[in-house]
Design an enzyme around this catalytic site. Sequence first.
Site, PDB file in Angstrom:
ATOM      1  N   CYS A   1       1.574  13.300   4.687  1.00 54.03           N
ATOM      2  CA  CYS A   1       1.157  14.187   5.763  1.00 54.03           C
ATOM      3  C   CYS A   1       0.552  13.323   6.863  1.00 54.03           C
ATOM      4  CB  CYS A   1       0.073  15.146   5.294  1.00 54.03           C
ATOM      5  SG  CYS A   1       0.578  16.225   3.967  1.00 54.03           S
TER       6      CYS A   1
ATOM      7  N   GLY B   1       5.666  13.938   8.100  1.00 55.50           N
ATOM      8  CA  GLY B   1       5.866  15.258   7.502  1.00 55.50           C
ATOM      9  C   GLY B   1       6.665  16.135   8.425  1.00 55.50           C
TER      10      GLY B   1
ATOM     11  N   ASN C   1      -4.721  14.667   4.311  1.00 53.46           N
ATOM     12  CA  ASN C   1      -3.640  13.767   3.949  1.00 53.46           C
ATOM     13  C   ASN C   1      -4.046  13.097   2.646  1.00 53.46           C
ATOM     14  OD1 ASN C   1      -2.394  10.594   5.283  1.00 53.46           O
ATOM     15  ND2 ASN C   1      -1.482  11.968   3.801  1.00 53.46           N
ATOM     16  N   GLY C   2      -3.220  13.266   1.614  1.00 51.00           N
ATOM     17  CA  GLY C   2      -3.527  12.663   0.324  1.00 51.00           C
ATOM     18  C   GLY C   2      -3.250  13.627  -0.798  1.00 51.00           C
TER      19      GLY C   2
ATOM     20  N   CYS D   1      -3.058   2.209   0.234  1.00 56.66           N
ATOM     21  CA  CYS D   1      -1.671   2.390  -0.228  1.00 56.66           C
ATOM     22  C   CYS D   1      -0.774   1.331   0.415  1.00 56.66           C
ATOM     23  CB  CYS D   1      -1.177   3.785   0.148  1.00 56.66           C
ATOM     24  SG  CYS D   1       0.598   3.989  -0.116  1.00 56.66           S
TER      25      CYS D   1
ATOM     26  N   TYR E   1       6.825   1.086   3.937  1.00 57.83           N
ATOM     27  CA  TYR E   1       7.787   2.090   4.402  1.00 57.83           C
ATOM     28  C   TYR E   1       7.217   3.217   5.264  1.00 57.83           C
ATOM     29  CZ  TYR E   1      10.962   6.091   4.102  1.00 57.83           C
ATOM     30  OH  TYR E   1      11.743   7.178   4.410  1.00 57.83           O
TER      31      TYR E   1
HETATM   32  S1  SF4 Z   1       0.988   2.172  -3.483  1.00 58.64           S
HETATM   33 FE1  SF4 Z   1       2.416   3.546  -4.483  1.00 58.64          FE
HETATM   34  S2  SF4 Z   1       1.196   4.579  -6.108  1.00 58.64           S
HETATM   35 FE2  SF4 Z   1      -0.274   3.631  -4.678  1.00 58.64          FE
HETATM   36  S3  SF4 Z   1      -0.792   5.245  -3.221  1.00 58.64           S
HETATM   37 FE3  SF4 Z   1       0.912   4.096  -2.341  1.00 58.64          FE
HETATM   38  S4  SF4 Z   1       2.791   5.154  -2.953  1.00 58.64           S
HETATM   39 FE4  SF4 Z   1       1.104   5.869  -4.241  1.00 58.64          FE
END
Ligand code: SF4
Length: 472
Positions: free
Chosen positions: A8, A34, A108-109, A242, A248
């Site tokens: 999101c 999103g 978001n999360g 993350c 990506y």
């Molecule tokens: S690194 Fe992978 S498991 Fe960790 S929050 Fe990002 S998408 Fe999710």
Amino acid sequence: MDKFKDECGVFGIFGHPEAANMTYLGLYALQHRGQESAGIAASNGERIGISRSMGYVADAFDEKALAEVPGALAIGHVRYSTAGESKLLNAQPILIDCAHGQIALCHNGNIVNARELRDDLVRQGSIFQSNSDTEVVLHLYARSRARSVEDAIVQSVSQVQGAFSLVVLTRDRLVAVRDPHGFRPLALGRLDDAVVVCSETCAMDLIGATYVRDVEPGEVLVVSAEGIRSFKPFPAAPLSHCIFEHVYFARPDSYVFGRSVNEVRTNLGRILAREQPVAADVVVPVPDSGVCAAMGFAEESGVPLGMGLIRNHYVGRTFIQPAQSIRDFGVKVKLNPVRSILDGKRVILVDDSIVRGTTSRKIVGMVRAAGAREVHVRISCPPTISPCFYGVDTPRKAELIAATHTLEEIREFLEADSVAYLSHEGLMSAVQSERKSYCSSCYTGVYPVEFPRDEAGYLQLALKLDKEPVAK
Ligand code: SF4
């Protein structure tokens, strides 16, 4: 396309006469995070108004809809459903009116103990409108006996675990909260006298705002007529940014976690070229996700870059397949090979990830059909072996090709001449950071936030993993 799905995007602005219009533009820039629904809530200092709709930002609002949410402070959200079905009821912001007054929330999360909390709340008489995990926060807020709005927000957020970057709107203030692990990004900026918070800095660029800094993990920012107040009321936790935001999700023109996404992504390609070289005539990115890494790969290897696949940017979310007989129609309508670049060549095909492998296999076939002599697949992240529980939509572990197949089996499935991934060390060195400050659970299967052992939620996670979840 066979990808992890973006989560999101959130946006908030305080102190701008056209707050809803600015939010609309901010959401436009965050559309990649999103595409299922979009919403804006704005306050004129007395009442909060809201406008939400399914679909793209461009389709969700018109001048009339924006005129119906007047005021100098606003928040907005674009959503891809990670918890809760895709329907308008689950669209955000969520607006409630309670003893503390009106409040609207964007998230978001993913809250990993949402099921546990929700069951408790239902037992105590709460009635839920949606099945999104975000609504839990608002129920906790409404029940809080804290005296001030800020204290009630802190009290409610203290009970949730997992990944959350929140923007909250009350009648006269904007509040931004980031979880202590810092899973999801949240940036702070300025537009003249107005204050802006948003998931990615590309949203600031569009409206002419200047990036100031990130909202820090565990930080609560309260923006009001008195200025900005910052405090850190939650116990400190190990950082878990993350890493997939860099691989990506985020736009390459954004800065997330204080780093340029383009720079990190190009670095991934450079390191991949050093780790997994191969003799070839051309480096071809899978657009758009593989472009930055392919540029880095080409630069490092000295093999020229060629845009051997062209993406059709005008494909909507749904299209009608005119004839079942057109093979691989879904991929063909999005990507088309450039024969003059591929014909007779040894091709290095660079992409950011392989999830199930089905799309990658079709792309390899497409490149071969355009005359490529050899196709070498290079992936700018390690094998994706485990699902995400922190706000990203991923398939079950059993569906992830790298979780169930050896490298040679993946090569055979893709019908490629070779397949190679970036190493975990390579990934971490591209972000030039201590490994411990990033979450990379989808590459390791080890999770930084423990899962609650409540029956329903825990079993659901175990099912998705096909085994007991492992926590650090
Ligand atoms: S690194 Fe992978 S498991 Fe960790 S929050 Fe990002 S998408 Fe999710």
